[in-house]
Every structure is written in structure tokens, then in C-alpha cells.
Design an enzyme around this catalytic site. Structure first.
Site, PDB file in Angstrom:
ATOM      1  N   ARG A  83       0.823  -1.219   0.000  1.00 50.62           N
ATOM      2  CA  ARG A  83       0.000   0.000   0.000  1.00 50.62           C
ATOM      3  C   ARG A  83       0.857   1.270   0.000  1.00 50.62           C
ATOM      4  NH1 ARG A  83      -5.514  -0.631   1.929  1.00 50.62           N
ATOM      5  NH2 ARG A  83      -6.189  -2.428   0.755  1.00 50.62           N
ATOM      6  N   ARG A  98      -3.459   6.714   1.033  1.00 48.50           N
ATOM      7  CA  ARG A  98      -3.976   7.918   1.694  1.00 48.50           C
ATOM      8  C   ARG A  98      -3.046   8.614   2.668  1.00 48.50           C
ATOM      9  NH1 ARG A  98      -9.377   5.036   3.397  1.00 48.50           N
ATOM     10  NH2 ARG A  98      -7.796   3.418   3.444  1.00 48.50           N
ATOM     11  N   ARG A 116      -6.580  11.858  -5.839  1.00 46.02           N
ATOM     12  CA  ARG A 116      -7.839  11.133  -5.675  1.00 46.02           C
ATOM     13  C   ARG A 116      -9.035  12.083  -5.706  1.00 46.02           C
ATOM     14  NH1 ARG A 116     -10.197   7.388  -0.833  1.00 46.02           N
ATOM     15  NH2 ARG A 116     -12.083   8.568  -1.045  1.00 46.02           N
ATOM     16  N   ASP A 121      -6.622  -2.758  -7.449  1.00 43.82           N
ATOM     17  CA  ASP A 121      -7.172  -3.418  -6.272  1.00 43.82           C
ATOM     18  C   ASP A 121      -7.406  -4.888  -6.590  1.00 43.82           C
ATOM     19  OD1 ASP A 121      -8.286  -2.461  -3.491  1.00 43.82           O
ATOM     20  OD2 ASP A 121      -9.579  -4.090  -4.177  1.00 43.82           O
ATOM     21  N   TYR A 170     -14.856 -11.932  -0.095  1.00 46.47           N
ATOM     22  CA  TYR A 170     -15.571 -10.680  -0.431  1.00 46.47           C
ATOM     23  C   TYR A 170     -16.788 -10.965  -1.313  1.00 46.47           C
ATOM     24  CZ  TYR A 170     -11.827  -7.840   1.542  1.00 46.47           C
ATOM     25  OH  TYR A 170     -10.945  -7.257   2.400  1.00 46.47           O
TER      26      TYR A 170
HETATM   27  O1  CP3 Z   1       0.149  -1.556  -2.450  1.00 49.37           O
HETATM   28  C1  CP3 Z   1      -0.165  -0.645  -3.254  1.00 49.37           C
HETATM   29  O2  CP3 Z   1       0.213   0.538  -3.160  1.00 49.37           O
HETATM   30  C2  CP3 Z   1      -0.982  -1.058  -4.473  1.00 49.37           C
HETATM   31  C3  CP3 Z   1      -2.368  -0.862  -4.397  1.00 49.37           C
HETATM   32  C4  CP3 Z   1      -3.275  -1.805  -3.634  1.00 49.37           C
HETATM   33  C5  CP3 Z   1      -4.542  -1.349  -3.178  1.00 49.37           C
HETATM   34  N1  CP3 Z   1      -5.231  -2.424  -2.711  1.00 49.37           N
HETATM   35  C6  CP3 Z   1      -5.012   0.031  -3.266  1.00 49.37           C
HETATM   36  C7  CP3 Z   1      -6.099   0.462  -2.365  1.00 49.37           C
HETATM   37  C8  CP3 Z   1      -3.191  -3.157  -3.348  1.00 49.37           C
HETATM   38  C9  CP3 Z   1      -2.032  -4.128  -3.565  1.00 49.37           C
HETATM   39  C10 CP3 Z   1      -4.438  -3.551  -2.769  1.00 49.37           C
HETATM   40  C11 CP3 Z   1      -4.755  -4.932  -2.390  1.00 49.37           C
HETATM   41  C12 CP3 Z   1      -5.973  -5.185  -1.602  1.00 49.37           C
HETATM   42  N2  CP3 Z   1      -7.221  -4.609  -1.731  1.00 49.37           N
HETATM   43  C13 CP3 Z   1      -6.082  -6.185  -0.612  1.00 49.37           C
HETATM   44  C14 CP3 Z   1      -4.962  -7.146  -0.233  1.00 49.37           C
HETATM   45  C15 CP3 Z   1      -3.943  -6.514   0.621  1.00 49.37           C
HETATM   46  C16 CP3 Z   1      -4.359  -6.286   2.036  1.00 49.37           C
HETATM   47  O3  CP3 Z   1      -4.356  -5.119   2.445  1.00 49.37           O
HETATM   48  O4  CP3 Z   1      -4.643  -7.273   2.730  1.00 49.37           O
HETATM   49  C17 CP3 Z   1      -7.380  -6.160  -0.099  1.00 49.37           C
HETATM   50  C18 CP3 Z   1      -7.935  -7.043   1.002  1.00 49.37           C
HETATM   51  C19 CP3 Z   1      -8.101  -5.164  -0.822  1.00 49.37           C
HETATM   52  C20 CP3 Z   1      -9.543  -4.814  -0.695  1.00 49.37           C
HETATM   53  C21 CP3 Z   1      -9.681  -3.409  -0.277  1.00 49.37           C
HETATM   54  N3  CP3 Z   1      -9.464  -2.318  -1.077  1.00 49.37           N
HETATM   55  C22 CP3 Z   1     -10.041  -2.925   1.018  1.00 49.37           C
HETATM   56  C23 CP3 Z   1     -10.365  -3.798   2.209  1.00 49.37           C
HETATM   57  C24 CP3 Z   1     -10.053  -1.531   0.927  1.00 49.37           C
HETATM   58  C25 CP3 Z   1     -10.446  -0.567   1.997  1.00 49.37           C
HETATM   59  C26 CP3 Z   1      -9.325  -0.482   2.974  1.00 49.37           C
HETATM   60  C27 CP3 Z   1      -9.045   0.919   3.380  1.00 49.37           C
HETATM   61  O5  CP3 Z   1      -7.871   1.138   3.729  1.00 49.37           O
HETATM   62  O6  CP3 Z   1      -9.966   1.752   3.348  1.00 49.37           O
HETATM   63  C28 CP3 Z   1      -9.646  -1.160  -0.369  1.00 49.37           C
HETATM   64  C29 CP3 Z   1      -9.457   0.197  -0.869  1.00 49.37           C
HETATM   65  C30 CP3 Z   1      -8.062   0.556  -1.295  1.00 49.37           C
HETATM   66  N4  CP3 Z   1      -7.276  -0.205  -2.108  1.00 49.37           N
HETATM   67  C31 CP3 Z   1      -7.382   1.778  -1.007  1.00 49.37           C
HETATM   68  C32 CP3 Z   1      -6.160   1.726  -1.690  1.00 49.37           C
HETATM   69  C33 CP3 Z   1      -5.098   2.795  -1.767  1.00 49.37           C
HETATM   70  C34 CP3 Z   1      -7.932   2.923  -0.192  1.00 49.37           C
HETATM   71  C35 CP3 Z   1      -8.830   3.627  -1.144  1.00 49.37           C
HETATM   72  C36 CP3 Z   1      -9.036   5.074  -0.882  1.00 49.37           C
HETATM   73  O7  CP3 Z   1      -9.966   5.344  -0.134  1.00 49.37           O
HETATM   74  O8  CP3 Z   1      -8.283   5.884  -1.466  1.00 49.37           O
END
Ligand code: CP3
Length: 355
Positions: A27, A31, A40, A78, A155
Site C-alpha cells: 500500500r 492515503r 484522488r 485493487d 468478499y
Molecule cells: O500496495 C499498493 O500501493 C498497491 C495498491 C493496492 C490497493 N489495494 C489500493 C487500495 C493493493 C495491492 C491492494 C490490495 C488489496 N485490496 C487487498 C490485499 C492486501 C491487504 O491489504 O490485505 C485487499 C484485502 C483489498 C480490498 C480493499 N481495497 C479494502 C479492504 C479496501 C479498503 C481499505 C481501506 O484502507 O480503506 C480497499 C481500498 C483501497 N485499495 C485503497 C487503496 C489505496 C484505499 C482507497 C481510498 O480510499 O483511497
């Protein structure tokens, strides 16, 4: 293809010697960075960032521009793009995370589930990979990724996160045939999805099994690991045996021996697991990636530097460690603390390398 200038990450995956321990963060584009929040806002939403190659490229490069000590980039996207392409209707509710309009709640929906037209329905992801590769111009390698079939299934059946996995587990124990169908379709979809990311330019791929640790000891291998193994062997059969593959089961520290026999080149290690012990279990057969507690980055420089040294000390001498967090960086991380972590990894790790 442009040659990679900084190949320390790729060399480590191949267990070749390097002058220091490479580092990237799960990640890393997100944010906690003010520049990410700005882009964003401009784009409109998180999914708008993912679906527009220019925006996805911009945010992928933001952490690299800010922190020259990062050794890899990760595609901005994602894991839930795949079920979205299957027609489940992904959307994000502010403050609540991802949700699906059409979760797999009945047998009929599950029987209808099919492999999407990956090339077409996920074409925006491959466009982003090509655009990011051009923008990187060989600066560092690019990691592509997907979710594990089990994690995607959680999910897809629950419709969202944070439900305690009661629906999918009820289904697992009462209708295993339905779960198997979901896992099979998802495995085939993820195999094609990762193959196309590699064709578009991804230099390594990682499978995020964020919820494999929710499975019981009896079910982990049969319902998560085995499907990741199939993806790895599918990629090898498709001619991508030279592209390094990383698997990461969050909460999976007790199954490292099984994971080390999966065909993966590296295992992600969460922060609950002792890295030195993990190394003994895998017997140096494959590389390890991890495992600083992301919460340490909420503290202050002295504590951060000391925690970084603990991780590097617990791995010790050797060429097969990629420094990372034990899970994704939190959105509340002060960006200057990341700089301090990266600086300590680079300077302190040199003593553990021969080159
Ligand atoms: O690592 C990186 O920088 C690459 C981008 C990346 C994102 N999601 C961007 C993202 C990667 C590799 C993921 C993988 C992902 N997505 C996983 C597996 C990794 C982990 O954390 O266990 C999972 C379970 C998801 C599903 C997902 N997407 C969730 C649960 C959420 C909400 C979590 C949160 O922090 O709010 C997301 C949204 C998400 N994916 C964000 C980002 C940057 C936040 C989105 C935002 O509001 O800007």
C-alpha cells in the site's frame, strides 16, 4: 524492453547477492500521502483512479518520487477488480471499504459465475501496467498483483469486509461444492489476469491472501494454498516461469513449510511471525518478504530505527530478504516516518550482505 536500472529487488528474488536489503511497502501509494489525496480528489473516487491509466500511473509513481530509496513499484489497482469484472458490481462506501451490489448469496448466482473476458473487462489494468512501465523507464521493477481465490471468495460471498466470514464459512461447511466452484472459476480468472499483467510488463507478481489466516488448520491447504499453487503452475505452463512469484497469507505464519513448497519464489511474512524462525522453517529455499509492524510507523524515529534493526537482525546474514511491512501501511502514517524507516533499512542492512 528498457533494462531495469535498480534490480536489487529482482536479484533478491533470485537469491543473487546484492549490496543491501531491498525494500518496498504494501500500500505504498495511498492515503497517508498528501499528493495521493490530492490526485484522488481530482479523479473523483478510488475506482476512477484505478480505471484511468494516467491517474493510476501518477499515484504509482508518487511514493517513488518522494522516496528515492524504494526498490520496487507496485501497480496501483485493487484485488477486487476481478470479481467486479465477473459482474458483482464493486463500489466503495466512504469509511466502510469495498462492497458488492450483487454478492454470491444463492446457489443460482454461484452456478452462473463464469470467467470474465479478462482482456476486455480488465483492459484498463493492462493499460495502466503499460503506462506505468513507460513512466518508470526502468527506474525500478514493477510488481503486478491479484487476490488469492479464497480471499476474493470471502468478499464475493460476504459482499463486503468485516463480517467475520460467517456466510462463507457456513457455505464451506455445508455446501463445499459451491465454494469449490467459486474457487475454480476465480483461479482460472486470476491465472489469466496475472499472465496478462506480465505480458503488459509486470516484472514480478504477488498474490495477496489477506484472509487465508481465517481458515482452520484443516482447511487452509485445501481451500487457499492449493489454488494459489494452481495459479503458479498455470503461469509456469503459460511460459512465465522466469517471472518471480510471491505469495502472502496474512495470518499464515504456521503454514510456512507448506507455502515454501508451493512453487513461489518468495513468501510474504506478517508481523506476528518471527522472521528468523520463518527463515529456519523454509530452510533458505526461497526468499522472505516482511515484516515490520506497520503500527511502528505511527511512533517516532528512535523507535522506528530500532524496530527496523530488529527485523534485519532477526533475518541476519543472507541475500534472500526483501524488507517490507507485515501488512499494508496505515493511512495515519506521517510520511516523514517512512523516510526514516527506509534510511535505516539501507544503512543498517549493508553489514548483512557480501557484495
Ligand atoms: O500496495 C499498493 O500501493 C498497491 C495498491 C493496492 C490497493 N489495494 C489500493 C487500495 C493493493 C495491492 C491492494 C490490495 C488489496 N485490496 C487487498 C490485499 C492486501 C491487504 O491489504 O490485505 C485487499 C484485502 C483489498 C480490498 C480493499 N481495497 C479494502 C479492504 C479496501 C479498503 C481499505 C481501506 O484502507 O480503506 C480497499 C481500498 C483501497 N485499495 C485503497 C487503496 C489505496 C484505499 C482507497 C481510498 O480510499 O483511497
Amino acid at each position: 524492453m528498457t533494462p531495469i536500472t535498480n534490480d536489487v529487488f529482482l536479484k533478491t528474488l533470485k537469491k543473487e547477492s546484492t549490496p543491501y536489503t531491498p525494500v518496498w511497502m504494501m500500500r505504498q501509494a495511498g492515503r497517508y500521502l498528501p499528493e495521493y489525496r490530492k490526485t484522488r480528489k481530482h479523479a473523483g473516487s478510488f475506482l476512477d483512479l484505478c480505471k484511468n491509466a494516467d491517474f493510476a500511473t501518477e499515484v504509482t509513481l508518487q511514493p517513488l518520487d518522494r522516496y528515492p530509496l524504494l526498490d520496487a513499484a507496485i501497480l496501483f489497482s485493487d484485488i477486487l477488480t476481478v470479481p467486479d469484472a465477473m459482474g458483482l458490481g464493486l463500489h466503495f462506501v466512504d469509511g466502510e471499504g469495498p462492497k458488492f451490489h450483487y454478492p454470491l448469496i444463492d446457489e443460482q448466482a454461484i452456478q452462473k459465475l463464469d470467467v470474465p473476458n479478462v482482456e476486455e473487462d480488465l483492459g484498463y489494468v493492462f493499460n495502466a501496467v503499460r503506462s506505468i512501465k513507460t513512466a518508470l523507464n526502468g527506474r525500478v521493477p514493477l510488481i503486478g498483483f491479484a487476490g488469492s481465490p479464497w480471499t476474493l471468495a470471502t468478499y464475493m460471498v460476504e459482499g463486503q469486509g468485516g463480517t467475520g466470514f460467517l456466510n462463507i464459512k457456513k457455505m464451506l461447511y455445508s455446501r463445499p461444492d459451491l465454494i469449490q466452484h467459486i474457487l475454480k472459476v476465480t483461479t482460472e480468472s486470476v491465472s489469466i489476469y496475472l499472465a496478462k499483467q506480465i505480458e503488459a510488463g509486470a516484472d514480478a507478481v504477488m498474490i495477496f491472501d489477506s484472509w487465508g489466516g481465517a481458515l482452520s488448520h484443516h482447511e487452509y491447504e485445501s481451500h487457499s494454498l492449493n489454488y494459489m499453487k494452481v495459479i503458479i503452475s498455470n503461469l509456469n505452463l503459460m511460459g512465465f516461469e522466469d517471472t518471480p512469484k510471491i505469495i502472502f497469507t496474512k495470518g499464515g505464519g504456521q503454514w510456512l513449510d507448506l507455502q515454501s513448497q508451493s512453487g513461489a519464489d518468495a513468501l510474504g511474512i506478517d508481523w506476528q511471525t518471527d522472521l528468523g524462525n520463518a527463515r529456519k522453517v523454509v530452510n533458505d529455499k526461497i526468499a522472505l518478504q516482511g515484516n515490520l509492524d506497520p503500527a511502528i510507523l505511527l511512533s517516532e524515529p528512535k523507535a522506528i530505527r530500532s524496530a527496523v534493526r530488529n527485523v534485519l537482525d532477526s533475518y541476519g546474514h543472507g541475500e534472500s530478504h526483501i524488507f517490507n511491512l507485515g501488512h499494508g501501511i496505515t493511512q495515519f502514517t506521517p510520511p516523514e516516518n517512512v523516510e526514516c524507516m527506509l534510511d535505516e533499512v539501507r544503512s543498517y542492512s549493508k553489514k548483512y550482505h557480501k557484495a
